[in-house]
Design an enzyme around this catalytic site. Sequence first.
Site, PDB file in Angstrom:
ATOM      1  N   ARG A  46       0.835  -1.216   0.000  1.00  0.00           N
ATOM      2  CA  ARG A  46       0.000   0.000   0.000  1.00  0.00           C
ATOM      3  C   ARG A  46       0.864   1.258   0.000  1.00  0.00           C
ATOM      4  NH1 ARG A  46       1.571   1.988   4.030  1.00  0.00           N
ATOM      5  NH2 ARG A  46       0.341   3.855   3.674  1.00  0.00           N
ATOM      6  N   GLY A  47       0.163   2.409  -0.149  1.00  0.00           N
ATOM      7  CA  GLY A  47       0.877   3.685  -0.267  1.00  0.00           C
ATOM      8  C   GLY A  47       1.096   3.945  -1.749  1.00  0.00           C
ATOM      9  N   ALA A  48       0.794   5.169  -2.198  1.00  0.00           N
ATOM     10  CA  ALA A  48       0.731   5.442  -3.634  1.00  0.00           C
ATOM     11  C   ALA A  48       2.011   5.063  -4.396  1.00  0.00           C
ATOM     12  CB  ALA A  48       0.359   6.909  -3.859  1.00  0.00           C
ATOM     13  N   ARG A  81      -7.123  -0.452  -7.332  1.00  0.00           N
ATOM     14  CA  ARG A  81      -7.398   0.727  -6.505  1.00  0.00           C
ATOM     15  C   ARG A  81      -7.417   1.945  -7.438  1.00  0.00           C
ATOM     16  NH1 ARG A  81      -4.393   1.306  -0.946  1.00  0.00           N
ATOM     17  NH2 ARG A  81      -6.409   2.250  -0.450  1.00  0.00           N
ATOM     18  N   GLN A 179      -3.051   2.704   9.648  1.00  0.00           N
ATOM     19  CA  GLN A 179      -1.718   2.825   9.024  1.00  0.00           C
ATOM     20  C   GLN A 179      -0.785   3.684   9.879  1.00  0.00           C
ATOM     21  OE1 GLN A 179      -4.622   3.116   7.445  1.00  0.00           O
ATOM     22  NE2 GLN A 179      -4.511   2.505   5.296  1.00  0.00           N
ATOM     23  N   ASP A 220      -2.094  10.828  -2.678  1.00  0.00           N
ATOM     24  CA  ASP A 220      -2.349   9.759  -3.652  1.00  0.00           C
ATOM     25  C   ASP A 220      -2.542  10.288  -5.066  1.00  0.00           C
ATOM     26  OD1 ASP A 220      -2.870   8.310  -1.041  1.00  0.00           O
ATOM     27  OD2 ASP A 220      -3.005   6.718  -2.546  1.00  0.00           O
ATOM     28  N   ASN A 230      -5.683  12.391  -0.297  1.00  0.00           N
ATOM     29  CA  ASN A 230      -4.847  11.589   0.611  1.00  0.00           C
ATOM     30  C   ASN A 230      -5.796  10.854   1.554  1.00  0.00           C
ATOM     31  OD1 ASN A 230      -2.215  10.754   1.534  1.00  0.00           O
ATOM     32  ND2 ASN A 230      -2.599  11.936   3.386  1.00  0.00           N
ATOM     33  N   LYS A 231      -5.229  10.039   2.423  1.00  0.00           N
ATOM     34  CA  LYS A 231      -6.026   9.220   3.337  1.00  0.00           C
ATOM     35  C   LYS A 231      -7.138  10.021   3.997  1.00  0.00           C
ATOM     36  CE  LYS A 231      -5.782   5.716   3.936  1.00  0.00           C
ATOM     37  NZ  LYS A 231      -6.650   4.824   3.127  1.00  0.00           N
TER      38      LYS A 231
HETATM   39  O1  MRU Z   1      -4.945   3.258   1.715  1.00  0.00           O
HETATM   40  P1  MRU Z   1      -3.462   3.482   1.785  1.00  0.00           P
HETATM   41  O2  MRU Z   1      -2.852   2.992   3.049  1.00  0.00           O
HETATM   42  O3  MRU Z   1      -2.759   2.989   0.554  1.00  0.00           O
HETATM   43  O4  MRU Z   1      -3.340   5.067   1.789  1.00  0.00           O
HETATM   44  C1  MRU Z   1      -2.063   5.631   1.738  1.00  0.00           C
HETATM   45  C2  MRU Z   1      -2.048   7.084   1.943  1.00  0.00           C
HETATM   46  O5  MRU Z   1      -3.066   7.729   2.035  1.00  0.00           O
HETATM   47  C3  MRU Z   1      -0.716   7.745   1.939  1.00  0.00           C
HETATM   48  O6  MRU Z   1      -0.729   8.900   2.732  1.00  0.00           O
HETATM   49  C4  MRU Z   1      -0.386   8.152   0.502  1.00  0.00           C
HETATM   50  O7  MRU Z   1      -0.414   7.041  -0.337  1.00  0.00           O
HETATM   51  C5  MRU Z   1       0.907   8.834   0.391  1.00  0.00           C
HETATM   52  S1  MRU Z   1       2.172   7.640   0.505  1.00  0.00           S
HETATM   53  C6  MRU Z   1       3.629   8.316   0.344  1.00  0.00           C
END
Ligand code: MRU
Length: 331
Positions: A46-48, A81, A179, A220, A230-231
């Site tokens: 996970r994470g962009a 996603r 997270q 993201d 973002n989240k």
């Molecule tokens: O659902 P996730 O855990 O993939 O969400 C991730 C985030 O929102 C992060 O803040 C985002 O991807 C930036 S990662 C450098």
Amino acid sequence: MPVRALWWEDGRLAFLDQRALPGRVRIVRTRHARTVASAIRTLAVRGAPTIGVAGAYGMVLAQREGRLGAKAAARLLGSTRPTAHDLFVGIATVQRAWESGDDPLAAANAYRDTVVEECHRIGEAGARLFRGSPKVLTHCNAGALATVEWGTALAPIRVAARRGAKPFVWVDETRPLLQGSRLTAWELEQEKIPYVVIADNAAGHFMSRGEVDAVIVGADRIARNGDFANKVGTYEKAVLAREHRIPFYVAAPWSTFDPQARTGASIPVEERDEEEVLRAGGTRVTPRKSRARNPAFDVTPSRFVTAFITPGGVIKPRAVAAALRRRAGRT
Ligand code: MRU
């Protein structure tokens, strides 16, 4: 050993199963694009920026398996996603190599190297914003786990700490999947950077008491006008930061910027299974008939952003469109 979210090993993609952290360091190794797709969908990976690199290697595995063509493989991995722009950049990078007869693995490796290098540059560019002993609040996980190495939001904090600053981090727990409390806390522990975890609802309390000097988050997808996804929960932190005159920074590599999105209105927001909200730590916490809504992201308008920390330096939201035009002119 620095944290690494994934790597290529003997014809397989190896990745940390982030669902098992912090309790267990579980490494999964796979030769199958379908396993990569499922890992992205379930947030094992996970994470962009990390899912962008996973998507790139997923394409390599699909080409080697020989069951899908390049377009079908891109559809399989891209359907996992919708919000992170990086995923589509990673997939498209390898798809181009595959379709033009170039080596997909070389393309995926080069893509990974670019992401890691850009995150390092984000750390270098942003570190000067965190001199002294700043108290910094972050939401979700935008560390090495989310970006393969270094991080986006955590990179400037890491670099500042290595240069002698003494940052302290407020870690939002980040419901529903935690997270922050599971992953950001784990990463900060590896780096020996002091932190405390707070309930998501506590940020305003600490801001109002003057205990937060800056907020920094990842993203993201960032639109041309500087609106960004973002989240979920990021938006309210940005509004609170503005109310308390606290600088609000967004750190991201170029793959997160979407030149096709004019504003945040065109960013697709993923809605996930309601079960993630109805449960906490795996246990059902609501009455049997409760229903839930579960947007995984929210969109923060650019007017709440003090600056973006990019691999090219620290820029104001109004400078995003011009930076993207310059980059498009170079390619
Ligand atoms: O659902 P996730 O855990 O993939 O969400 C991730 C985030 O929102 C992060 O803040 C985002 O991807 C930036 S990662 C450098």
